[in-house]
Design a protein around this motif. Structure first.
Motif, PDB file in Angstrom:
ATOM      1  N   ARG A 139      32.505 -21.298 -48.465  1.00  0.00           N
ATOM      2  CA  ARG A 139      31.400 -20.593 -47.817  1.00  0.00           C
ATOM      3  C   ARG A 139      31.769 -20.020 -46.462  1.00  0.00           C
ATOM      4  NH1 ARG A 139      26.307 -19.925 -49.560  1.00  0.00           N
ATOM      5  NH2 ARG A 139      26.179 -20.734 -51.682  1.00  0.00           N
ATOM      6  N   ILE A 140      32.798 -20.556 -45.839  1.00  0.00           N
ATOM      7  CA  ILE A 140      33.141 -20.096 -44.495  1.00  0.00           C
ATOM      8  C   ILE A 140      34.520 -19.459 -44.463  1.00  0.00           C
ATOM      9  CG2 ILE A 140      31.703 -21.884 -43.427  1.00  0.00           C
ATOM     10  CD1 ILE A 140      34.231 -23.451 -42.871  1.00  0.00           C
TER      11      ILE A 140
ATOM     12  N   SER B  45      27.985 -23.246 -39.670  1.00  0.00           N
ATOM     13  CA  SER B  45      26.770 -22.605 -40.177  1.00  0.00           C
ATOM     14  C   SER B  45      27.070 -21.259 -40.818  1.00  0.00           C
ATOM     15  CB  SER B  45      25.759 -22.430 -39.045  1.00  0.00           C
ATOM     16  OG  SER B  45      26.308 -21.565 -38.085  1.00  0.00           O
ATOM     17  N   ALA B  46      28.347 -20.860 -40.783  1.00  0.00           N
ATOM     18  CA  ALA B  46      28.692 -19.567 -41.372  1.00  0.00           C
ATOM     19  C   ALA B  46      28.449 -19.599 -42.883  1.00  0.00           C
ATOM     20  CB  ALA B  46      30.157 -19.248 -41.101  1.00  0.00           C
ATOM     21  N   GLU B  51      24.616 -11.803 -44.759  1.00  0.00           N
ATOM     22  CA  GLU B  51      25.188 -10.797 -43.877  1.00  0.00           C
ATOM     23  C   GLU B  51      25.245 -11.282 -42.423  1.00  0.00           C
ATOM     24  OE1 GLU B  51      27.053  -7.474 -42.905  1.00  0.00           O
ATOM     25  OE2 GLU B  51      26.389  -7.851 -44.958  1.00  0.00           O
ATOM     26  N   GLU B  52      24.109 -11.833 -41.943  1.00  0.00           N
ATOM     27  CA  GLU B  52      24.024 -12.168 -40.512  1.00  0.00           C
ATOM     28  C   GLU B  52      24.824 -13.435 -40.172  1.00  0.00           C
ATOM     29  OE1 GLU B  52      21.674 -12.370 -42.692  1.00  0.00           O
ATOM     30  OE2 GLU B  52      20.659 -14.304 -42.540  1.00  0.00           O
ATOM     31  N   LEU B  53      25.201 -14.224 -41.188  1.00  0.00           N
ATOM     32  CA  LEU B  53      25.929 -15.467 -40.907  1.00  0.00           C
ATOM     33  C   LEU B  53      27.403 -15.378 -41.303  1.00  0.00           C
ATOM     34  CD1 LEU B  53      23.395 -18.253 -41.948  1.00  0.00           C
ATOM     35  CD2 LEU B  53      24.167 -17.654 -39.654  1.00  0.00           C
ATOM     36  N   SER B  54      27.799 -14.276 -41.905  1.00  0.00           N
ATOM     37  CA  SER B  54      29.175 -14.131 -42.367  1.00  0.00           C
ATOM     38  C   SER B  54      30.151 -14.363 -41.207  1.00  0.00           C
ATOM     39  CB  SER B  54      29.360 -12.733 -42.946  1.00  0.00           C
ATOM     40  OG  SER B  54      30.603 -12.655 -43.568  1.00  0.00           O
ATOM     41  N   PRO B  55      31.236 -15.144 -41.453  1.00  0.00           N
ATOM     42  CA  PRO B  55      32.166 -15.414 -40.347  1.00  0.00           C
ATOM     43  C   PRO B  55      32.768 -14.127 -39.809  1.00  0.00           C
ATOM     44  CG  PRO B  55      33.079 -16.118 -42.470  1.00  0.00           C
ATOM     45  CD  PRO B  55      31.657 -15.775 -42.705  1.00  0.00           C
ATOM     46  N   ARG B  56      32.879 -14.038 -38.496  1.00  0.00           N
ATOM     47  CA  ARG B  56      33.371 -12.805 -37.880  1.00  0.00           C
ATOM     48  C   ARG B  56      34.740 -12.993 -37.257  1.00  0.00           C
ATOM     49  NH1 ARG B  56      28.318 -10.716 -34.346  1.00  0.00           N
ATOM     50  NH2 ARG B  56      26.760 -10.733 -36.004  1.00  0.00           N
ATOM     51  N   TRP B  57      35.428 -11.849 -37.086  1.00  0.00           N
ATOM     52  CA  TRP B  57      36.736 -11.879 -36.430  1.00  0.00           C
ATOM     53  C   TRP B  57      36.569 -12.196 -34.956  1.00  0.00           C
ATOM     54  CZ3 TRP B  57      41.325 -12.123 -38.674  1.00  0.00           C
ATOM     55  CH2 TRP B  57      41.419 -11.732 -40.014  1.00  0.00           C
ATOM     56  N   ILE B  58      35.551 -11.587 -34.328  1.00  0.00           N
ATOM     57  CA  ILE B  58      35.311 -11.850 -32.907  1.00  0.00           C
ATOM     58  C   ILE B  58      34.232 -12.922 -32.822  1.00  0.00           C
ATOM     59  CG2 ILE B  58      34.677 -10.840 -30.686  1.00  0.00           C
ATOM     60  CD1 ILE B  58      37.031  -9.397 -31.788  1.00  0.00           C
ATOM     61  N   PRO B  59      34.525 -14.072 -32.184  1.00  0.00           N
ATOM     62  CA  PRO B  59      33.522 -15.136 -32.102  1.00  0.00           C
ATOM     63  C   PRO B  59      32.234 -14.625 -31.463  1.00  0.00           C
ATOM     64  CG  PRO B  59      35.638 -15.885 -31.259  1.00  0.00           C
ATOM     65  CD  PRO B  59      35.775 -14.421 -31.503  1.00  0.00           C
ATOM     66  N   ARG B  60      31.091 -15.107 -31.972  1.00  0.00           N
ATOM     67  CA  ARG B  60      29.808 -14.670 -31.402  1.00  0.00           C
ATOM     68  C   ARG B  60      29.702 -15.111 -29.955  1.00  0.00           C
ATOM     69  NH1 ARG B  60      28.659 -15.447 -36.777  1.00  0.00           N
ATOM     70  NH2 ARG B  60      27.438 -13.779 -37.700  1.00  0.00           N
ATOM     71  N   GLU B  61      29.990 -16.380 -29.709  1.00  0.00           N
ATOM     72  CA  GLU B  61      29.979 -16.888 -28.321  1.00  0.00           C
ATOM     73  C   GLU B  61      31.296 -17.586 -28.073  1.00  0.00           C
ATOM     74  OE1 GLU B  61      26.528 -19.384 -27.848  1.00  0.00           O
ATOM     75  OE2 GLU B  61      25.368 -17.860 -28.910  1.00  0.00           O
ATOM     76  N   PRO B  62      32.297 -16.838 -27.604  1.00  0.00           N
ATOM     77  CA  PRO B  62      33.622 -17.441 -27.421  1.00  0.00           C
ATOM     78  C   PRO B  62      33.539 -18.651 -26.489  1.00  0.00           C
ATOM     79  CG  PRO B  62      33.697 -15.074 -27.072  1.00  0.00           C
ATOM     80  CD  PRO B  62      32.262 -15.430 -27.203  1.00  0.00           C
ATOM     81  N   THR B  63      34.253 -19.715 -26.843  1.00  0.00           N
ATOM     82  CA  THR B  63      34.208 -20.932 -26.035  1.00  0.00           C
ATOM     83  C   THR B  63      35.594 -21.567 -25.952  1.00  0.00           C
ATOM     84  OG1 THR B  63      33.448 -23.210 -26.050  1.00  0.00           O
ATOM     85  CG2 THR B  63      33.392 -22.070 -28.146  1.00  0.00           C
ATOM     86  N   PHE B  64      35.871 -22.197 -24.807  1.00  0.00           N
ATOM     87  CA  PHE B  64      37.139 -22.911 -24.645  1.00  0.00           C
ATOM     88  C   PHE B  64      37.012 -24.385 -25.014  1.00  0.00           C
ATOM     89  CE2 PHE B  64      38.232 -19.277 -22.004  1.00  0.00           C
ATOM     90  CZ  PHE B  64      39.532 -19.064 -22.384  1.00  0.00           C
TER      91      PHE B  64
END
Lengths: 300, 291
Positions: A139-140, B45-46, B51-64
């Motif tokens: 899923r991910i 949660s991806a 569509e709105e939860l699909s994993p993205r190349w650029i993190p939604r909220e980048p974190t260290f």
């Protein structure tokens, strides 16, 4: 003769540390392993292992007995490792050859690209197979995301459980393995004299003709060595399966090394595990024999 | 089509091919780096189906966070220390021992030399699984008989890995030594050096590339090993390659933390490799094709 004797002693002193290491880590354990494979050695008999019941060839009959679980699992794992090799070796070789031919051309940034393609080879196995495990999540995962985007699937596929796990491991290992073959083939390509190609071009030979009559025959020694080595390394397969299956040694696509690990260290049947290990050793020795013969042939 | 046009077309295809190769090599790395900056929540949660939860190349909220907490749930920094000690030790012993053995193979004619070479060549091919079980049992027996702990000790692991590294290292260094004219060390011996001095003062500097290749090969081998580490290491000596697998358990999947750790684990190897690319490649190619 005196000088010879002195040479023998000096040489012996020099190789002694290496010889001891080989003795303690390779020779003695392998002989012990062969001995254990004739014993009914499990956790109960381990403390007095030398007096564990001697069962002759029974362990060997058991691991090839399709009427027993252990036999079915082991034979399945042998088939799995053969299948794995039949898929990864040819696919990996073809990709490596294609890329080697490509990178043997002159283009801007060639040195950087050559270094870059080696990345998969040098990145630790544990790192890369963990990353591929992430990529193959249902899923991910990236693979399903891309397949969905181009419309090849409608539902997420489960990659790492069940039979599809073999396909995932094969893909990841091909990705990780081809750069090394490519490196060897590239060094082979650079050894082919440019004059041969120039002469062929004057005769108006096509690309395919040049490949068939110059490149392929000249690369053959390198190809042969690399394929034999791949066959041997194939039976070492462990990391990719262990990591991508998340340490699950009971998977239906498990290769012998995982099955042996499970039989010996989870089920605590050291005798059965050792019998399987001896079979693996024999298989590898057979291929090593081939490899030594083929090297000899090459020298003559 | 004119000659120059064809040449241009060929160049275009070439560049497309090279780009395709580079992209397929880089994709997993980019995905790894991108994932290491995502929060556990974002990864978990991806859902590729939405569509709105699909994993993205650029993190939604980048974190260290994943990097800052790398030692929190899994003791990754301790594992790094263990791996550095074990791999460093393996590197040192493997270089010293293989240098002596390679010298003997290259410079001295002795009885059974051919047999020794053959046994080196074959042990290099043995799969680890073939001797893991008896080796484990012997480890336990040595402890029982002598009281010397072998399992879960640094030197037990260093000894094991050094022995793994030796066959390939010896054969590789032998090849390097064979390419150095024997007159060099003969001259040194005439000038009053003994053999040991000849090796370390005269030969060692000339075969630095070979020594480097052997050193790196041994280091990386020990850094990457999983099979023996999974049985022989424990609380005190667990190495990074096993540590990476602790992030994903049946209870919890900490993908973000794992990916950040993956990057940290790759750093020493990639640094080594980038600095010494030429030596390593020469060494590997020689080792693989000449053996």
């Amino acid at each position: 003769m005196v000088l010879n004797q002195r040479n023998n002693i000096t040489a012996f002193k020099f190789i002694l540390p290496a010889l001891l290491a080989m003795l303690f880590v390779h020779v003695i354990p392998i002989l012990t392993g062969m001995f254990i494979s004739f014993l009914d050695l499990d956790i109960k008999t381990l403390t007095q292992w030398l007096s564990a019941p001697f069962v002759g060839l029974r362990n060997y009959f058991d691991i090839f007995n399709s009427g027993m679980d252990v036999g079915r699992v082991f034979m399945r794992s042998l088939w799995n490792v053969v299948l794995y090799g039949l898929l990864t070796i040819p696919i990996g070789y073809v990709i490596a050859l294609a890329v080697a031919l490509l990178l043997n051309n002159k283009f801007p940034g060639r040195t950087i690209v050559r270094g870059l393609v080696l990345l998969p080879y040098i990145t630790p196995d544990s790192v890369m197979y963990n990353v591929w495990r992430f990529i193959f999540q249902a899923r991910i995962g990236l693979v399903n995301k891309l397949l969905l985007q181009i419309g090849l699937i409608q539902e997420p596929l489960i990659w790492l459980v069940g039979d599809r796990a073999m396909a995932s491991v094969v893909m990841a290992s091909v990705w990780k393995g081809w750069p090394f073959t490519c490196l060897i083939l590239l060094s082979g390509l650079q050894g082919i004299s440019a004059e041969l190609y120039e002469a062929a071009e004057i005769d108006g030979a096509s690309w395919w003709k040049k490949f068939r009559s110059i490149t392929w025959p000249m690369l053959w020694p390198v190809t042969r060595t690399s394929l034999i080595m791949s066959c041997i390394w194939n039976f070492h397969a462990f990391n990719q399966f262990y990591v991508m299956l998340g340490g699950d040694t009971s998977s239906s696509v498990a290769v012998p090394s995982l099955v042996i690990l499970r039989e010996a260290f989870t089920n605590l049947h050291y005798g059965l595990g050792s019998a399987m290990a001896v079979i693996m050793l024999l298989v590898v020795l057979l291929f090593t024999g081939f490899s030594i013969l083929s090297r000899k042939e090459e020298l003559h | 089509m004119t000659y120059t046009n064809r040449k241009k077309l060929k160049k275009v295809f070439l560049m497309i091919g090279v780009a395709a190769v580079v992209i397929s090599v880089l994709i997993p790395y980019l995905w790894m780096v991108s994932g290491s900056f995502k929060s556990t929540l974002e990864i978990q949660s991806a859902d590729i189906m939405k569509e709105e939860l699909s994993p993205r190349w650029i993190p939604r909220e980048p974190t260290f966070d994943n990097y800052m907490k790398v030692n929190k749930t899994v003791r990754m920094l301790d594992y790094m220390k263990n791996s550095l000690i074990i791999s460093g030790g393996t590197m040192f012993f493997s270089v010293v021992i293989s240098l002596f053995a390679a010298y003997a193979l290259s410079r001295i004619n002795f009885r059974l030399k051919r047999l020794y070479e053959l046994s080196l060549f074959s042990t290099q091919m043995f799969p680890g699984i073939a001797f893991l079980i008896p080796y484990f049992i012997l480890f336990s027996k040595v402890y029982k008989l002598t009281g010397i702990p072998m399992k879960d000790t640094y030197w037990g692991m260093i000894f094991t890995y050094t022995s793994f590294a030796l066959p390939f290292s010896i054969l590789m260094l032998r090849n390097f030594l064979d390419s150095i004219p024997i007159s060099l060390d003969e001259q040194a011996q005439i000038d009053g050096c003994n053999r040991r001095q000849a090796i370390f003062r005269v030969l060692f500097p000339v075969i630095t590339p070979g020594v480097t290749a052997v050193a790196i090969y041994s280091f990386i081998m020990a850094w990457n090993e999983i099979l023996f580490a999974s049985i022989l290491t424990g609380r005190h000596t667990k190495t990074v390659s096993l540590g990476l697998m602790e992030y994903i358990t049946t209870q919890q999947s900490r993908w973000g933390g794992m990916l950040a750790a993956c990057i940290l684990v790759s750093v020493p190897v990639v640094i080594f490799f980038t600095i010494l690319q030429k030596q390593i490649i020469d060494g590997l190619v020689q080792g693989a094709t000449k053996g």
